[in-house]
Design a protein around this motif. Structure first.
Motif, mmCIF file in Angstrom:
data_model
loop_
_atom_site.group_PDB
_atom_site.id
_atom_site.type_symbol
_atom_site.label_atom_id
_atom_site.label_comp_id
_atom_site.label_asym_id
_atom_site.label_seq_id
_atom_site.Cartn_x
_atom_site.Cartn_y
_atom_site.Cartn_z
ATOM 1 N N UNK A 97 -0.101 51.998 57.992
ATOM 2 C CA UNK A 97 -1.051 51.715 56.903
ATOM 3 C C UNK A 97 -2.290 52.603 57.043
ATOM 4 N N UNK A 98 -2.829 52.704 58.273
ATOM 5 C CA UNK A 98 -4.024 53.524 58.503
ATOM 6 C C UNK A 98 -3.746 54.989 58.170
ATOM 7 N N UNK A 99 -2.568 55.475 58.541
ATOM 8 C CA UNK A 99 -2.225 56.880 58.301
ATOM 9 C C UNK A 99 -1.923 57.158 56.835
ATOM 10 N N UNK A 100 -1.194 56.241 56.169
ATOM 11 C CA UNK A 100 -0.732 56.516 54.801
ATOM 12 C C UNK A 100 -1.703 56.070 53.715
ATOM 13 N N UNK A 101 -2.669 55.186 54.043
ATOM 14 C CA UNK A 101 -3.624 54.720 53.033
ATOM 15 C C UNK A 101 -4.475 55.886 52.524
ATOM 16 N N UNK A 102 -4.597 56.926 53.344
ATOM 17 C CA UNK A 102 -5.307 58.148 52.944
ATOM 18 C C UNK A 102 -4.653 58.763 51.704
ATOM 19 N N UNK A 103 -3.297 58.791 51.685
ATOM 20 C CA UNK A 103 -2.568 59.347 50.537
ATOM 21 C C UNK A 103 -2.784 58.509 49.282
ATOM 22 N N UNK A 104 -2.789 57.187 49.452
ATOM 23 C CA UNK A 104 -3.020 56.304 48.303
ATOM 24 C C UNK A 104 -4.427 56.527 47.737
ATOM 25 N N UNK A 105 -5.418 56.674 48.625
ATOM 26 C CA UNK A 105 -6.776 56.982 48.184
ATOM 27 C C UNK A 105 -6.831 58.314 47.463
ATOM 28 N N UNK A 106 -6.112 59.317 47.993
ATOM 29 C CA UNK A 106 -6.069 60.630 47.354
ATOM 30 C C UNK A 106 -5.493 60.564 45.960
ATOM 31 N N UNK A 107 -4.447 59.765 45.784
ATOM 32 C CA UNK A 107 -3.844 59.581 44.463
ATOM 33 C C UNK A 107 -4.852 58.972 43.492
ATOM 34 N N UNK A 108 -5.584 57.947 43.944
ATOM 35 C CA UNK A 108 -6.608 57.318 43.091
ATOM 36 C C UNK A 108 -7.712 58.316 42.748
ATOM 37 N N UNK A 109 -8.089 59.134 43.730
ATOM 38 C CA UNK A 109 -9.106 60.149 43.491
ATOM 39 C C UNK A 109 -8.661 61.174 42.462
ATOM 40 N N UNK A 110 -7.390 61.589 42.560
ATOM 41 C CA UNK A 110 -6.852 62.557 41.593
ATOM 42 C C UNK A 110 -6.836 61.978 40.176
ATOM 43 N N UNK A 111 -6.574 60.666 40.068
ATOM 44 C CA UNK A 111 -6.501 60.019 38.754
ATOM 45 C C UNK A 111 -7.866 59.905 38.075
ATOM 46 N N UNK A 124 -9.175 63.364 47.144
ATOM 47 C CA UNK A 124 -8.472 63.503 45.871
ATOM 48 C C UNK A 124 -9.376 64.057 44.783
ATOM 49 N N UNK A 125 -10.619 63.569 44.721
ATOM 50 C CA UNK A 125 -11.578 64.063 43.723
ATOM 51 C C UNK A 125 -11.951 65.514 44.033
ATOM 52 N N UNK A 126 -12.190 65.815 45.323
ATOM 53 C CA UNK A 126 -12.555 67.176 45.718
ATOM 54 C C UNK A 126 -11.476 68.189 45.392
ATOM 55 N N UNK A 127 -10.206 67.837 45.653
ATOM 56 C CA UNK A 127 -9.088 68.740 45.356
ATOM 57 C C UNK A 127 -8.931 68.981 43.865
ATOM 58 N N UNK A 128 -9.402 68.047 43.052
ATOM 59 C CA UNK A 128 -9.304 68.169 41.600
ATOM 60 C C UNK A 128 -10.471 68.970 41.025
ATOM 61 N N UNK A 148 -3.044 65.720 36.516
ATOM 62 C CA UNK A 148 -1.585 65.642 36.630
ATOM 63 C C UNK A 148 -1.115 66.332 37.909
ATOM 64 N N UNK A 149 -1.644 67.552 38.162
ATOM 65 C CA UNK A 149 -1.252 68.296 39.370
ATOM 66 C C UNK A 149 -1.619 67.514 40.628
ATOM 67 N N UNK A 150 -2.824 66.921 40.629
ATOM 68 C CA UNK A 150 -3.256 66.139 41.787
ATOM 69 C C UNK A 150 -2.382 64.922 42.023
ATOM 70 N N UNK A 151 -2.028 64.241 40.933
ATOM 71 C CA UNK A 151 -1.166 63.059 41.037
ATOM 72 C C UNK A 151 0.203 63.431 41.601
ATOM 73 N N UNK A 152 0.794 64.514 41.055
ATOM 74 C CA UNK A 152 2.101 64.995 41.543
ATOM 75 C C UNK A 152 2.007 65.379 43.017
ATOM 76 N N UNK A 153 0.912 66.059 43.384
ATOM 77 C CA UNK A 153 0.734 66.517 44.760
ATOM 78 C C UNK A 153 0.655 65.349 45.741
#
Length: 468
Positions: free
Chosen positions: A57-71, A124-128, A398-403
């Motif tokens: 959870x600690x390792x993968x929650x970062x990806x979930x946050x990134x997805x929310x940031x991209x959205x 996620x926001x920064x990458x976008x 869209x690109x961020x979400x896919x990524x």
């Protein structure tokens, strides 16, 4: 322009690379913290299965946050401006750092999970938004090099995280909360330096209709004698849009005028994440051990992989506006295909001859160099170039979400692929790399030294037929 790339990059993609990297070093210390916290709270030991679950959870929650940031990144860039979105994003990073920093003294692993989620949102926001800003402020002849700033700072973040995470620095057991909370420093740096730079001129004129501020920003970036050419280019794009409002992501899927641009971005984004770069890092430790490198020295050898990525991002930044996007990205994927073949053979015969592990080591570094030279950096650059102003923020969402979905999926499925196929997993990546190279060769035109409107005209033939 150079200073703008630095001011934007330090709190943008640098944060992503840094926070992906620093979580590896304190793994055992965090396991111990979870065990001790659970024992003191519930007066019984934490079961191995539950420990594995909490760490996952600690390792993968970062990806979930990134997805929310991209959205939300694209919407923030439209409402607050590119610069405003980046500045606001630092508040999220600082809150995340505080939560991760106080998790150990308060004995609350929930705060660590919340902090990792928020730093994922920040990434996620920064990458976008960062490549959006850089793509819009750059002149045509420097757009590739400036857009590569995103990749350079990302790889720089990975390398910095690897260095800071060494045992001699913040990788020791007593310092891991400081290591995880150190991501506040890039955030503070951006809050200090970015306000000195103007907002994106394209955003000011096309989205806000503020011609005076646009001209003032262009003079800052391009000098008072050279800004008129850029101003005319922005005015032409503004006239072509004819007051069209920024589009929502779902509107791009129904817009025939951007059909092939959207397909291209989806294929390239998935291709980048599923290219096998994660498999390389997975096998690196095993191969280094086979080559006779002791476990204590492996973290220092791993610095070489981070250095390789940094070096190729810089090299790509120097070459992209001379060689062109197509040659670099197609060449990168074809070289990765070649090194996948070499790795499949060398891993198969790893234990037969003493020199084979060194072939594997060479192939690992060559694969990373090939990735950085093409897919690693140019994917984000092309996303900025393939869309005009009204579609660009939605395209990045869209690109961020896919990524992030691809990043999460490969993290979940990759262990199964490796366990099932062993070294032959590189045959899967070989096929993927060659197919993406073929797609780019057949579909994507060269975008070097072309305006956004000229690139749109190139795709017009694909979207509406040759006779359109």
């Amino acid at each position: 322009l150079f200073l703008a790339v630095c001011a934007v990059g330090i709190g943008g993609t640098f944060q992503y690379g840094y926070n992906v990297s620093i979580i590896n070093s304190p793994t055992q210390h965090i396991h111990r913290f979870l065990n001790d916290t659970w024992t003191s709270r519930y007066h019984k030991d934490l079961s191995p299965d539950l420990l594995t679950f909490l760490w996952s959870v600690i390792a993968s929650i970062f990806s979930l946050g990134g997805l929310c940031g991209a959205l939300v990144g694209g919407s923030m860039a439209i409402r607050l401006g590119r610069k405003g979105a980046l500045l606001m994003n630092n508040v999220i990073a600082i809150v995340a750092s505080i939560l991760m920093g106080i998790s150990f003294p308060t004995g609350s692993f929930e705060l660590l999970i919340a902090g990792r989620f928020l730093i994922g949102v920040n990434s996620g926001i920064g990458l976008c938004v960062q490549p959006l800003y850089l793509g819009e402020v750059a002149p045509k002849h420097l757009r590739g090099s400036m857009a590569m700033g995103s990749s350079i700072f990302l790889t720089g973040g990975i390398l910095t995280g690897q260095i800071i995470g060494l045992r001699e620095l913040l990788g020791g057991e007593a310092y891991w909360p400081l290591l995880l909370s150190s991501s506040c420093f890039p955030a503070f740096a951006q809050l200090v330096f970015l306000p000195w730079f103007p907002e994106s001129p394209r955003y000011l004129l096309i989205d806000r209709g503020d011609e005076l501020s646009c001209a003032r920003a262009l003079k800052r970036f391009h000098s008072s004698s050279e800004y008129r050419r850029e101003m005319e280019d922005i005015q032409r794009e503004c006239f072509a849009l004819d007051g069209e409002k920024p589009k929502k992501p779902w509107q791009l899927f129904t817009d025939r005028g951007v059909r092939w641009q959207l397909i291209t971005v989806i294929v390239m984004t998935m291709g980048q994440q599923l290219s096998g770069i994660n498999a390389i890092y997975f096998y690196a430790t095993y191969i280094f051990k086979q080559a006779g490198i002791s476990a204590e020295k492996i973290p220092y050898v791993t610095l070489g992989t981070g250095g390789c990525e940094c070096l190729t991002a810089l090299t790509c930044g120097l070459l992209i506006d001379y060689v062109g996007r197509r040659y670099l990205i197609i060449g990168g994927y074809l070289l990765m295909t070649l090194w996948s073949i070499v790795l499949t053979f060398s891993l198969t015969y790893q234990e037969l001859y003493s020199w084979v592990p060194y072939v594997s080591m060479t192939a690992i570094f060559a694969f990373i160099l090939s990735f950085g030279l093409g897919p690693g950096g140019i994917t984000n650059t092309l996303t900025a170039e393939l869309f005009i102003q009204s579609s660009r923020p939605a395209a990045y969402m869209i690109a961020g979400t896919i990524s992030w979905i691809s990043f999460f999926t490969i993290g979940m499925l990759f262990p199964l692929i490796v366990n099932g196929l062993k070294q032959y997993c590189f045959l899967v990546f070989l096929l993927e790399c060659s197919l993406v190279a073929a797609f780019i060769f057949l579909i994507i035109p060269e975008t070097k030294n072309k305006s956004f409107l000229e690139i749109q005209k190139e795709f017009h033939k694909l979207n509406f037929g040759r006779n359109a």
